[in-house]
Structures are given as structure tokens and as C-alpha cells.
Design an enzyme around this catalytic site. Structure first.
Site, mmCIF file in Angstrom:
data_model
loop_
_atom_site.group_PDB
_atom_site.id
_atom_site.type_symbol
_atom_site.label_atom_id
_atom_site.label_comp_id
_atom_site.label_asym_id
_atom_site.label_seq_id
_atom_site.Cartn_x
_atom_site.Cartn_y
_atom_site.Cartn_z
ATOM 1 N N CYS A 181 7.136 -13.489 23.119
ATOM 2 C CA CYS A 181 8.039 -12.414 22.462
ATOM 3 C C CYS A 181 8.717 -11.284 23.474
ATOM 4 O O CYS A 181 9.539 -10.563 23.265
ATOM 5 C CB CYS A 181 7.163 -11.472 21.458
ATOM 6 N N HIS B 50 10.065 -4.706 19.581
ATOM 7 C CA HIS B 50 10.268 -6.235 19.189
ATOM 8 C C HIS B 50 9.728 -6.030 17.704
ATOM 9 O O HIS B 50 8.871 -5.143 17.256
ATOM 10 C CB HIS B 50 9.113 -6.690 19.966
ATOM 11 N N ASN C 80 10.017 -12.302 12.430
ATOM 12 C CA ASN C 80 9.660 -12.220 14.024
ATOM 13 C C ASN C 80 10.201 -13.636 14.364
ATOM 14 O O ASN C 80 9.564 -14.576 14.249
ATOM 15 C CB ASN C 80 8.116 -12.195 14.156
HETATM 16 N N1 ACO Z 1 -1.228 -13.603 1.954
HETATM 17 C C1 ACO Z 1 -2.268 -13.255 1.266
HETATM 18 N N2 ACO Z 1 -3.370 -12.954 2.047
HETATM 19 C C2 ACO Z 1 -3.330 -13.038 3.599
HETATM 20 C C3 ACO Z 1 -2.252 -13.451 4.179
HETATM 21 C C4 ACO Z 1 -1.262 -13.845 3.280
HETATM 22 N N3 ACO Z 1 0.001 -14.303 4.004
HETATM 23 N N4 ACO Z 1 -2.491 -13.807 5.297
HETATM 24 C C5 ACO Z 1 -3.958 -13.340 5.450
HETATM 25 N N5 ACO Z 1 -4.370 -12.909 4.163
HETATM 26 C C6 ACO Z 1 -5.609 -12.563 3.941
HETATM 27 C C7 ACO Z 1 -6.852 -12.889 4.864
HETATM 28 O O1 ACO Z 1 -7.413 -14.080 4.634
HETATM 29 C C8 ACO Z 1 -7.825 -12.002 4.533
HETATM 30 O O2 ACO Z 1 -8.581 -12.222 3.443
HETATM 31 P P1 ACO Z 1 -9.987 -11.884 3.354
HETATM 32 O O3 ACO Z 1 -10.137 -10.316 3.530
HETATM 33 O O4 ACO Z 1 -10.164 -12.435 2.050
HETATM 34 O O5 ACO Z 1 -10.600 -12.496 4.658
HETATM 35 C C9 ACO Z 1 -7.110 -10.545 4.252
HETATM 36 O O6 ACO Z 1 -5.690 -11.150 4.086
HETATM 37 C C10 ACO Z 1 -6.737 -9.719 5.453
HETATM 38 O O7 ACO Z 1 -6.670 -10.525 6.707
HETATM 39 P P2 ACO Z 1 -6.260 -9.767 8.090
HETATM 40 O O8 ACO Z 1 -5.914 -10.778 8.840
HETATM 41 O O9 ACO Z 1 -7.263 -8.771 8.319
HETATM 42 O O10 ACO Z 1 -4.904 -8.812 7.659
HETATM 43 P P3 ACO Z 1 -4.260 -7.940 8.795
HETATM 44 O O11 ACO Z 1 -4.080 -6.549 7.883
HETATM 45 O O12 ACO Z 1 -4.702 -7.832 9.993
HETATM 46 O O13 ACO Z 1 -2.766 -8.654 8.808
HETATM 47 C C11 ACO Z 1 -1.441 -9.670 10.260
HETATM 48 C C12 ACO Z 1 -2.589 -9.982 9.196
HETATM 49 C C13 ACO Z 1 -0.332 -9.538 9.371
HETATM 50 C C14 ACO Z 1 -1.102 -11.119 10.757
HETATM 51 C C15 ACO Z 1 -1.495 -8.688 11.134
HETATM 52 O O14 ACO Z 1 -2.784 -8.697 11.856
HETATM 53 C C16 ACO Z 1 -0.328 -8.616 12.254
HETATM 54 O O15 ACO Z 1 0.541 -8.526 12.073
HETATM 55 N N6 ACO Z 1 -0.939 -8.855 13.561
HETATM 56 C C17 ACO Z 1 -0.039 -9.148 14.475
HETATM 57 C C18 ACO Z 1 0.315 -10.298 14.818
HETATM 58 C C19 ACO Z 1 1.961 -10.585 15.435
HETATM 59 O O16 ACO Z 1 2.622 -9.723 15.020
HETATM 60 N N7 ACO Z 1 1.954 -11.720 16.205
HETATM 61 C C20 ACO Z 1 3.325 -12.183 16.443
HETATM 62 C C21 ACO Z 1 3.279 -12.490 17.669
HETATM 63 S S1 ACO Z 1 2.749 -11.283 18.859
HETATM 64 C C22 ACO Z 1 3.948 -10.263 18.638
HETATM 65 O O17 ACO Z 1 4.976 -10.361 18.291
HETATM 66 C C23 ACO Z 1 3.161 -8.746 18.882
#
Ligand code: ACO
Length: 336
Positions: free
Chosen positions: A116, A256, A286
Site C-alpha cells: 500500500c 492511504h 482498498n
Molecule cells: N462480516 C461480518 N463479520 C465479520 C467480517 C465481515 N466481513 N469480518 C470479520 N467479521 C467478524 C469476525 O469474525 C469477528 O467475529 P467474532 O467476534 O465472532 O470472532 C468480528 O467480526 C470482529 O472481528 P475483528 O477482526 O476483531 O474486527 P475488526 O473491528 O478488527 O475489523 C478489519 C476487521 C476491518 C479487518 C480491521 O481490523 C482492519 O481494517 N484492519 C486493517 C487492515 C487493513 O486495512 N489492511 C489492508 C492492507 S494494510 C493497509 O492498507 C493499512
């Protein structure tokens, strides 16, 4: 003689026609529009469909659009730098495949792989090539076909990413505009949080790697989220401080587009008003290396000559950084 800097003199974007909505994703994996919108800010993303349609297809279209918009003859372009993690193949470079498709006959090029942060790194390299005095027209592209490495059975990643591409023209200027400063970082220990298991030299493709779905992105979202917020906040503050910028004088922050909550948290931590932060994640998701130039493209009509702008990114690697530039033209004077 005044200092020569590299200035962005045009920007163009390309997004594939197919739009994948949250509702359609909810028919593929166990998710829903409400979860995706509140956790990521994403409503739609574009997907490049069709047999053997690689990233170079998008890059070539963006280059063609940029040439037309900036009134540049194809033979005048000397260098194309393409930031991507989803090149058409491991080799040859997508920059050169796309340059050929776009009719550039006098250019050389190469790809930059910094996930990214790729566009930020590539823009820095392009700027140095222009500042060095040898190159007068350099195209820097950020492009990714993330749908080619996303597992559409994994709801934690498939909702986040989209396909797209943006390209900028860099030219020398002696005016008080152009790329002024940057600070970039990398931490290879971050690999374990965001990576592809197989397909490279460490673990080449086999039937087993395909069956184990090891050619798709694996991510541990929470540590990535935290590192992204900390990394971008820190580097933006450092670049602002050493260039005498404060929250009034800085006109735009271009982060980003990974997650709306990351963007909002950075804006809060830097104490920078959200209405001066470029945001288009709701439309494209993204697009990895594509997000920053696509933001510039979408906001171009609001940009004025002399605007102080900081671009910042964080991505797989880990890689991160910030780049400070003064915008070189009135965006309202050019069509999209
Ligand atoms: N739909 C419904 N539920 C979901 C989904 C979905 N698409 N994805 C995950 N869940 C559930 C999980 O299974 C979990 O359930 P559980 O509590 O029963 O285990 C719950 O939602 C919470 O999951 P978390 O992973 O804790 O959710 P979080 O609030 O952290 O959000 C996310 C996840 C969106 C991936 C977040 O961590 C994030 O954006 N991280 C940054 C990642 C990123 O942007 N990466 C891109 C590349 S690097 C960059 O660009 C910076």
C-alpha cells in the site's frame, strides 16, 4: 539558478466497470452491509473481470488518459514507474507491458513492490529521477488488481479490497511547487501480519499450495490496524514539523484508503480537520497502490496551485511513509 523540483502536472485514474456491492458480497460470504460500512467505510469496489485481464490493462488505460489530458505525445515519455503487488506476472514488469500497450515508444520502466506504500515510494523515486536533470516526463502509477489475490471465501479480507489504478505525470519545475520532502520507513518483521504464503521463490506454486489456498492474502487485521495508525500519525507529524506546517497551513492530507476508522483516527491524533482529508474509500475500497493517485484524481478539481499537501500510506511489509508537496496547478482549470 532556482532549485529544480519534480511537480505533478496531471493525474488520471482508471476503474474497471464492474461494481461489487456490499449486498452482493453478502451473497458470497457471511457478512452484511451494516458490518462492512461501520467497520471499514466501504460501500462498493470495482473489479476487473474477464479472461487474462491483468493489472497492465488498467495501467495502460490510465496512461492513455493521462497523455490525452496533459497533451503529451507518447514518444515524449521517458520513464514509467509502476507500483503494484499484482503485476501481470512475476516478470516481466507491468510498467513495460503497459507502456507498450499505451504506445510509449521511448520509455523504460520498472515496477516497485511496497504494497500500500508503493505509490509513495514510486513517486519519491520518480521525483529524484526528474530532479537529477536527465528526465523531463516521468509517469508514476499506482495500480492493483487485488481481486486476483483475494480469497472470496474469507470474509475478513474480501470485503476490504478492490481493483483500480491512478497515474500522475511528473515534470521539472523551478517554481515554488512540486515534491519537497519525504520520510519513509520499513519493518520486515511485519510480514507475519499481512502476506501471501506461496507463489514466490520461497514456496513456489504446487497443486498443494493451490488446494491450501496459499495464493491468497492472509491478514491479521488488528495489529495491522494499530501499526497503520501509529506509523502514519508519527510520520505525518514529523514531516509537518520539519517543514513548518501546522493544521491551518496544511491544505490537504491524503491518507492511504485502508479503512475509514484508520483515516478518522489519524485525523484525530494529528488534530487535523476531516474536511481537509481526502476520502473516497466508500467507492473503491482498498486498491492498495492505487488509493493515493485515485484520491488526487477525485479531488483534483478542488486543488489550487500552491496548496500544501501531505500524502501518507501504510502497507504490507510493513512499509510506511509520508511525502510533502506543493500542488503545481489549479485543478478547476482542467477537466477530469
Ligand atoms: N462480516 C461480518 N463479520 C465479520 C467480517 C465481515 N466481513 N469480518 C470479520 N467479521 C467478524 C469476525 O469474525 C469477528 O467475529 P467474532 O467476534 O465472532 O470472532 C468480528 O467480526 C470482529 O472481528 P475483528 O477482526 O476483531 O474486527 P475488526 O473491528 O478488527 O475489523 C478489519 C476487521 C476491518 C479487518 C480491521 O481490523 C482492519 O481494517 N484492519 C486493517 C487492515 C487493513 O486495512 N489492511 C489492508 C492492507 S494494510 C493497509 O492498507 C493499512
Amino acid at each position: 539558478m532556482s532549485q529544480v523540483r519534480a511537480a505533478i502536472t496531471g493525474v488520471f485514474g482508471y476503474l474497471p466497470d464492474y461494481i461489487l456491492t456490499n449486498d452482493e458480497l453478502a451473497t458470497i460470504v457471511d457478512t452484511n452491509d451494516e458490518w462492512i460500512t461501520t467497520r471499514t467505510g466501504i460501500k462498493t469496489r470495482h473489479i476487473l473481470k474477464g479472461e487474462e485481464q491483468g493489472t497492465s490493462v488498467m495501467v495502460a488505460e490510465a496512461i492513455k488518459g493521462l497523455l490525452k489530458k496533459t497533451n503529451t505525445a507518447p514518444e515524449d515519455v521517458e520513464l514509467v514507474i509502476c507500483a503494484t503487488v499484482t503485476g501481470d506476472a512475476i516478470f516481466p514488469d507491468t510498467a513495460n507491458i503497459a507502456a507498450y500497450k499505451a504506445g510509449l515508444t521511448n520509455s523504460f520502466g520498472f515496477d516497485v513492490n511496497a504494497a500500500c506504500s508503493g505509490f509513495l515510494y514510486a513517486l519519491t523515486v520518480g521525483a529524484k529521477m526528474v530532479e537529477g536533470g536527465k528526465h523531463k516526463k516521468v509517469i508514476v502509477v499506482g495500480a492493483d488488481k487485488m481481486s486476483s489475490i483475494i480469497d472470496y471465501t474469507d470474509r475478513t479480507t474480501c470485503v476490504i479490497f478492490g481493483d483500480g489504478c491512478g497515474a500522475v505525470m511528473l515534470e521539472p519545475t523551478t517554481e515554488d511547487t512540486g515534491i519537497i520532502d519525504y520520510q519513509h520507513h520499513a519493518d520486515g518483521s511485519g510480514e507475519k501480519f499481512l502476506y501471501l504464503v506461496a507463489g514466490g521463490s520461497r514456496k513456489p506454486a504446487t497443486v498443494d499450495t493451490v488446494m491450501a489456498r496459499e495464493h491468497f492474502v492472509r491478514q491479521n487485521g488488528r495489529p495491522v490496524f494499530k501499526a497503520a495508525v501509529t506509523g502514519m500519525t508519527d510520520v505525518v507529524q514529523k514531516v509537518m514539523a520539519r517543514n513548518g506546517l501546522d493544521n491551518d497551513s496544511l491544505d490537504w492530507l491524503v491518507p492511504h484508503q485502508a479503512n475509514i476508522r484508520i483515516i478518522q483516527t489519524i485525523s484525530k491524533m494529528v488534530d487535523f480537520p476531516l474536511d481537509k482529508v481526502m476520502i473516497n474509500i466508500e467507492k473503491y475500497g482498498n486498491t492498495t497502490a492505487g488509493t493515493l493517485p485515485l484520491c488526487l484524481w477525485d479531488y483534483e478539481s478542488q486543488l489550487k496551485k500552491g496548496d500544501d499537501i501531505i500524502l501518507t500510506a501504510f502497507g504490507g511489509g510493513f512499509t510506511w511513509g509520508a511525502l510533502y508537496l506543493k500542488w503545481a496547478y489549479d485543478g478547476s482549470a482542467v477537466g477530469k
